[in-house]
Scaffold this motif. Sequence first.
Motif, PDB file in Angstrom:
ATOM      1  N   PHE A 156       2.189  10.353  -4.801  1.00  0.00           N
ATOM      2  CA  PHE A 156       0.923  10.154  -5.072  1.00  0.00           C
ATOM      3  C   PHE A 156       0.611   9.843  -6.456  1.00  0.00           C
ATOM      4  N   TRP A 157       1.468  10.181  -7.460  1.00  0.00           N
ATOM      5  CA  TRP A 157       1.068   9.819  -8.702  1.00  0.00           C
ATOM      6  C   TRP A 157       1.506   8.613  -9.404  1.00  0.00           C
ATOM      7  N   CYS A 158       2.869   8.347  -9.094  1.00  0.00           N
ATOM      8  CA  CYS A 158       3.620   7.241  -9.721  1.00  0.00           C
ATOM      9  C   CYS A 158       4.441   6.385  -8.480  1.00  0.00           C
ATOM     10  N   PRO A 159       3.791   5.729  -7.626  1.00  0.00           N
ATOM     11  CA  PRO A 159       4.544   5.104  -6.685  1.00  0.00           C
ATOM     12  C   PRO A 159       5.080   3.795  -7.042  1.00  0.00           C
ATOM     13  N   ILE A 160       6.228   3.669  -8.152  1.00  0.00           N
ATOM     14  CA  ILE A 160       6.727   2.674  -8.508  1.00  0.00           C
ATOM     15  C   ILE A 160       8.077   2.637  -8.517  1.00  0.00           C
ATOM     16  N   GLU A 174      11.259   3.685  -0.685  1.00  0.00           N
ATOM     17  CA  GLU A 174      11.212   2.405  -0.442  1.00  0.00           C
ATOM     18  C   GLU A 174       9.782   1.774  -0.143  1.00  0.00           C
ATOM     19  N   SER A 175       8.707   2.391  -0.207  1.00  0.00           N
ATOM     20  CA  SER A 175       7.445   2.143   0.157  1.00  0.00           C
ATOM     21  C   SER A 175       6.853   1.769  -1.133  1.00  0.00           C
ATOM     22  N   PHE A 176       7.250   2.159  -2.210  1.00  0.00           N
ATOM     23  CA  PHE A 176       6.524   1.991  -3.557  1.00  0.00           C
ATOM     24  C   PHE A 176       6.583   0.609  -4.012  1.00  0.00           C
ATOM     25  N   LEU A 177       5.753   0.459  -5.160  1.00  0.00           N
ATOM     26  CA  LEU A 177       5.358  -0.705  -5.737  1.00  0.00           C
ATOM     27  C   LEU A 177       6.488  -1.216  -6.482  1.00  0.00           C
ATOM     28  N   ALA A 184      -0.259  -5.480  -8.804  1.00  0.00           N
ATOM     29  CA  ALA A 184      -0.362  -4.588  -7.572  1.00  0.00           C
ATOM     30  C   ALA A 184      -0.618  -3.308  -8.243  1.00  0.00           C
ATOM     31  N   TYR A 185      -0.103  -2.585  -9.099  1.00  0.00           N
ATOM     32  CA  TYR A 185      -0.352  -1.373  -9.359  1.00  0.00           C
ATOM     33  C   TYR A 185      -1.794  -1.095  -9.802  1.00  0.00           C
ATOM     34  N   ARG A 186      -2.429  -1.760 -10.412  1.00  0.00           N
ATOM     35  CA  ARG A 186      -3.960  -1.677 -10.709  1.00  0.00           C
ATOM     36  C   ARG A 186      -4.719  -2.123  -9.644  1.00  0.00           C
ATOM     37  N   ALA A 187      -4.361  -2.960  -8.685  1.00  0.00           N
ATOM     38  CA  ALA A 187      -4.964  -2.840  -7.449  1.00  0.00           C
ATOM     39  C   ALA A 187      -4.997  -1.948  -6.524  1.00  0.00           C
ATOM     40  N   TRP A 188      -3.696  -1.345  -6.520  1.00  0.00           N
ATOM     41  CA  TRP A 188      -3.662   0.102  -5.664  1.00  0.00           C
ATOM     42  C   TRP A 188      -4.373   1.122  -6.508  1.00  0.00           C
ATOM     43  N   MET A 189      -4.426   1.180  -7.573  1.00  0.00           N
ATOM     44  CA  MET A 189      -5.106   2.539  -8.418  1.00  0.00           C
ATOM     45  C   MET A 189      -6.650   2.232  -8.033  1.00  0.00           C
TER      46      MET A 189
END
Length: 203
Positions: A156-160, A174-177, A184-189
């Motif tokens: 939820f908070w840090c999927p990296i 394994e589904s994390f960025l 990709a992180y900012r787009a996800w946010m």
Amino acid sequence: MADSILNELRERLKGAQEEFEAELDRRIEVQRQQFRYRLEQGKVRFEEDMRDWQARYRTGIWRYLTGARIAYLLTAPVIYALIVPLVFLDLSVTIYQHICFRVYGIDLVRRRDHVIIDRQHLAYLNAIEKLNCIYCGYANGVIAYAREIAGRTERFWCPIKHARRSADPHPLFESFLEYGDAEAYRAWMESYRRGKGNFEVRS
């Protein structure tokens, strides 16, 4: 190209996992028939003659204690002292998820899926062995339960992903960025914020 290969491997792994779990279910059913037990509302029920057969293999408590290594007996209090932090962990993560997961819109982790205590129904275990098995089932179950709650929180908070692989990442990892993929992180946010709580990193 690299992403397509990873996605293909991920799909193959998912298929293999489903096949593996189906085979485990089949083997459990075979064992139930072989050792003649069934589950009734989550409780194990053995046929009477099977319990009698198991009881013939039970070691008496006195023989069990006198046959144990002295080092095992001396370290027993150290093992059982961990019940205090384990109960605290169990209570803490349960309260945490019931408060925070409801706010975040995360599905609650079902405790009974992880904390499984059923070995005390085995007639070939004496009272001490049953207590040990109850304790081990509880301890490992609580740790697995807490890990799943922590994994959903991380998603939820840090999927990296991390820069290097850990020995045994939780199933959601394994589904994390990808590590370092700022775009990709900012787009996800932004996508997450527009979705108002709907979470999906990628499949």
